[in-house]
Motif scaffolding. Structure first.
Motif, PDB file in Angstrom:
ATOM      1  N   VAL A 133      61.986 -75.929 -31.538  1.00  0.00           N
ATOM      2  CA  VAL A 133      62.802 -76.224 -32.719  1.00  0.00           C
ATOM      3  C   VAL A 133      61.950 -76.187 -33.987  1.00  0.00           C
ATOM      4  O   VAL A 133      60.811 -76.666 -34.003  1.00  0.00           O
ATOM      5  CB  VAL A 133      63.491 -77.601 -32.576  1.00  0.00           C
ATOM      6  N   GLU A 134      62.543 -75.612 -35.036  1.00  0.00           N
ATOM      7  CA  GLU A 134      61.917 -75.641 -36.360  1.00  0.00           C
ATOM      8  C   GLU A 134      62.853 -76.385 -37.304  1.00  0.00           C
ATOM      9  O   GLU A 134      64.049 -76.117 -37.330  1.00  0.00           O
ATOM     10  CB  GLU A 134      61.677 -74.226 -36.889  1.00  0.00           C
ATOM     11  N   ALA A 135      62.313 -77.323 -38.040  1.00  0.00           N
ATOM     12  CA  ALA A 135      63.078 -78.083 -39.024  1.00  0.00           C
ATOM     13  C   ALA A 135      62.700 -77.576 -40.408  1.00  0.00           C
ATOM     14  O   ALA A 135      61.537 -77.641 -40.804  1.00  0.00           O
ATOM     15  CB  ALA A 135      62.786 -79.576 -38.905  1.00  0.00           C
ATOM     16  N   VAL A 136      63.689 -77.064 -41.133  1.00  0.00           N
ATOM     17  CA  VAL A 136      63.462 -76.511 -42.467  1.00  0.00           C
ATOM     18  C   VAL A 136      64.177 -77.415 -43.465  1.00  0.00           C
ATOM     19  O   VAL A 136      65.376 -77.671 -43.331  1.00  0.00           O
ATOM     20  CB  VAL A 136      63.992 -75.062 -42.577  1.00  0.00           C
TER      21      VAL A 136
ATOM     22  N   VAL B 131      71.905 -76.207 -36.930  1.00  0.00           N
ATOM     23  CA  VAL B 131      72.430 -77.558 -37.143  1.00  0.00           C
ATOM     24  C   VAL B 131      71.984 -78.018 -38.515  1.00  0.00           C
ATOM     25  O   VAL B 131      70.836 -77.814 -38.910  1.00  0.00           O
ATOM     26  CB  VAL B 131      71.893 -78.547 -36.070  1.00  0.00           C
ATOM     27  N   TYR B 132      72.884 -78.642 -39.250  1.00  0.00           N
ATOM     28  CA  TYR B 132      72.584 -79.177 -40.575  1.00  0.00           C
ATOM     29  C   TYR B 132      72.418 -80.682 -40.423  1.00  0.00           C
ATOM     30  O   TYR B 132      73.325 -81.358 -39.919  1.00  0.00           O
ATOM     31  CB  TYR B 132      73.735 -78.846 -41.531  1.00  0.00           C
ATOM     32  N   ILE B 133      71.271 -81.199 -40.820  1.00  0.00           N
ATOM     33  CA  ILE B 133      70.996 -82.625 -40.622  1.00  0.00           C
ATOM     34  C   ILE B 133      71.003 -83.380 -41.942  1.00  0.00           C
ATOM     35  O   ILE B 133      70.567 -82.869 -42.972  1.00  0.00           O
ATOM     36  CB  ILE B 133      69.661 -82.855 -39.895  1.00  0.00           C
TER      37      ILE B 133
ATOM     38  N   GLU C 121      67.082 -92.217 -31.590  1.00  0.00           N
ATOM     39  CA  GLU C 121      67.440 -91.723 -30.261  1.00  0.00           C
ATOM     40  C   GLU C 121      68.813 -91.049 -30.264  1.00  0.00           C
ATOM     41  O   GLU C 121      68.977 -89.963 -29.695  1.00  0.00           O
ATOM     42  CB  GLU C 121      67.426 -92.872 -29.238  1.00  0.00           C
ATOM     43  N   ARG C 122      69.777 -91.673 -30.895  1.00  0.00           N
ATOM     44  CA  ARG C 122      71.128 -91.086 -30.939  1.00  0.00           C
ATOM     45  C   ARG C 122      71.162 -89.842 -31.824  1.00  0.00           C
ATOM     46  O   ARG C 122      71.844 -88.868 -31.509  1.00  0.00           O
ATOM     47  CB  ARG C 122      72.135 -92.124 -31.421  1.00  0.00           C
ATOM     48  N   PHE C 123      70.433 -89.889 -32.942  1.00  0.00           N
ATOM     49  CA  PHE C 123      70.392 -88.734 -33.836  1.00  0.00           C
ATOM     50  C   PHE C 123      69.802 -87.534 -33.090  1.00  0.00           C
ATOM     51  O   PHE C 123      70.373 -86.443 -33.099  1.00  0.00           O
ATOM     52  CB  PHE C 123      69.574 -89.059 -35.085  1.00  0.00           C
ATOM     53  N   ALA C 124      68.679 -87.736 -32.435  1.00  0.00           N
ATOM     54  CA  ALA C 124      68.039 -86.660 -31.676  1.00  0.00           C
ATOM     55  C   ALA C 124      68.970 -86.145 -30.582  1.00  0.00           C
ATOM     56  O   ALA C 124      69.092 -84.928 -30.377  1.00  0.00           O
ATOM     57  CB  ALA C 124      66.725 -87.148 -31.072  1.00  0.00           C
TER      58      ALA C 124
ATOM     59  N   LEU D 220      74.170 -80.344 -29.913  1.00  0.00           N
ATOM     60  CA  LEU D 220      74.646 -79.177 -30.658  1.00  0.00           C
ATOM     61  C   LEU D 220      73.823 -77.928 -30.345  1.00  0.00           C
ATOM     62  O   LEU D 220      74.377 -76.825 -30.261  1.00  0.00           O
ATOM     63  CB  LEU D 220      74.632 -79.458 -32.160  1.00  0.00           C
ATOM     64  N   LEU D 221      72.534 -78.091 -30.171  1.00  0.00           N
ATOM     65  CA  LEU D 221      71.686 -76.947 -29.854  1.00  0.00           C
ATOM     66  C   LEU D 221      72.032 -76.343 -28.495  1.00  0.00           C
ATOM     67  O   LEU D 221      71.792 -75.165 -28.253  1.00  0.00           O
ATOM     68  CB  LEU D 221      70.209 -77.345 -29.894  1.00  0.00           C
ATOM     69  N   GLU D 222      72.623 -77.158 -27.618  1.00  0.00           N
ATOM     70  CA  GLU D 222      72.972 -76.696 -26.268  1.00  0.00           C
ATOM     71  C   GLU D 222      74.439 -76.323 -26.115  1.00  0.00           C
ATOM     72  O   GLU D 222      74.821 -75.784 -25.085  1.00  0.00           O
ATOM     73  CB  GLU D 222      72.617 -77.789 -25.245  1.00  0.00           C
TER      74      GLU D 222
END
Length: 158
Positions: free
Chosen positions: A17-20, A57-59, A107-110, A116-118
Motif C-alpha cells: 500500500v502507498e498512502a498519498v 480509497v479516500y481517507i 484498528e477499526r480504521f485500518a 475496501l482494498l479487498e
C-alpha cells in the motif's frame, strides 16, 4: 496520526500500500513523512483530481473538527470510497455503510481500509451511493434553494 497509528496496521496485511497525501502548506514535520516507506506527501498541486482518480480509497482520519467537509463531498462526487472518522464526516448527511465507512480507532480504521482494498464491489456501491447523495443533497440547485429559503426567512422576520 494516520502514518503513525493506522498505516502500520494496514502494512501488516498489505505491505504494498502507498498512502498519498495531497495539500498545500504542509508544515515541515508533515513533509518529513516523505521519508516513511510507502508515504508520499505532494505539497501543493494544480489539480487534486488526478490524484483522487488514481486512489483506491479516500481517507479522512481527522480527530479535530472545524470547517466544512468539502473534501469528502469532492471524493464522493468522484465516486470514491471513503473511510473517515466520525469527526471527519461530522455535519454531513451521510450514512455509515451506505455512503462511506466510519471508524474512530486505528484498528477499526485500518480494518475498513483493508476491507475496501479487498472488496471492489463494496468500493463501487459506496461510490455510487455517495455520488447520488452528493447530487441530491449538495448540488448547486439544492444549495441555492436552501439559501433562498434562509434569506426569505430573514426578510420575513423583519
Amino acid at each position: 496520526y494516520f502514518v503513525k497509528d493506522i498505516l502500520p496496521l494496514i502494512y501488516k496485511e498489505r505491505p504494498d500500500v502507498e498512502a498519498v497525501f495531497v495539500g498545500r502548506n504542509a508544515p515541515p514535520h508533515i513533509m518529513s513523512l516523505n521519508k516513511v516507506k510507502g508515504v508520499k506527501i505532494t505539497g501543493a498541486v494544480d489539480d487534486v483530481r488526478p490524484y483522487m482518480e488514481e486512489g483506491d480509497v479516500y481517507i479522512v482520519p481527522l480527530r479535530i473538527g472545524g470547517g466544512t467537509r468539502l473534501k469528502i463531498l469532492d471524493a464522493l462526487a468522484m465516486r470514491k470510497a471513503v473511510v473517515s472518522t466520525s469527526i471527519g464526516a461530522e455535519g454531513l448527511d451521510l450514512q455509515e455503510g451506505k455512503h462511506l465507512l466510519i471508524a474512530d480507532t486505528p484498528e477499526r480504521f485500518a480494518a475498513k481500509v483493508l476491507k475496501l482494498l479487498e472488496d471492489p464491489g463494496l468500493v463501487e456501491s459506496l461510490g455510487e451511493a455517495g455520488r447520488k447523495q452528493v447530487e441530491e443533497k449538495y448540488g448547486w440547485d439544492q444549495l441555492a434553494a436552501k439559501l433562498e429559503k434562509f434569506v426569505s426567512s430573514l426578510v420575513e422576520g423583519k
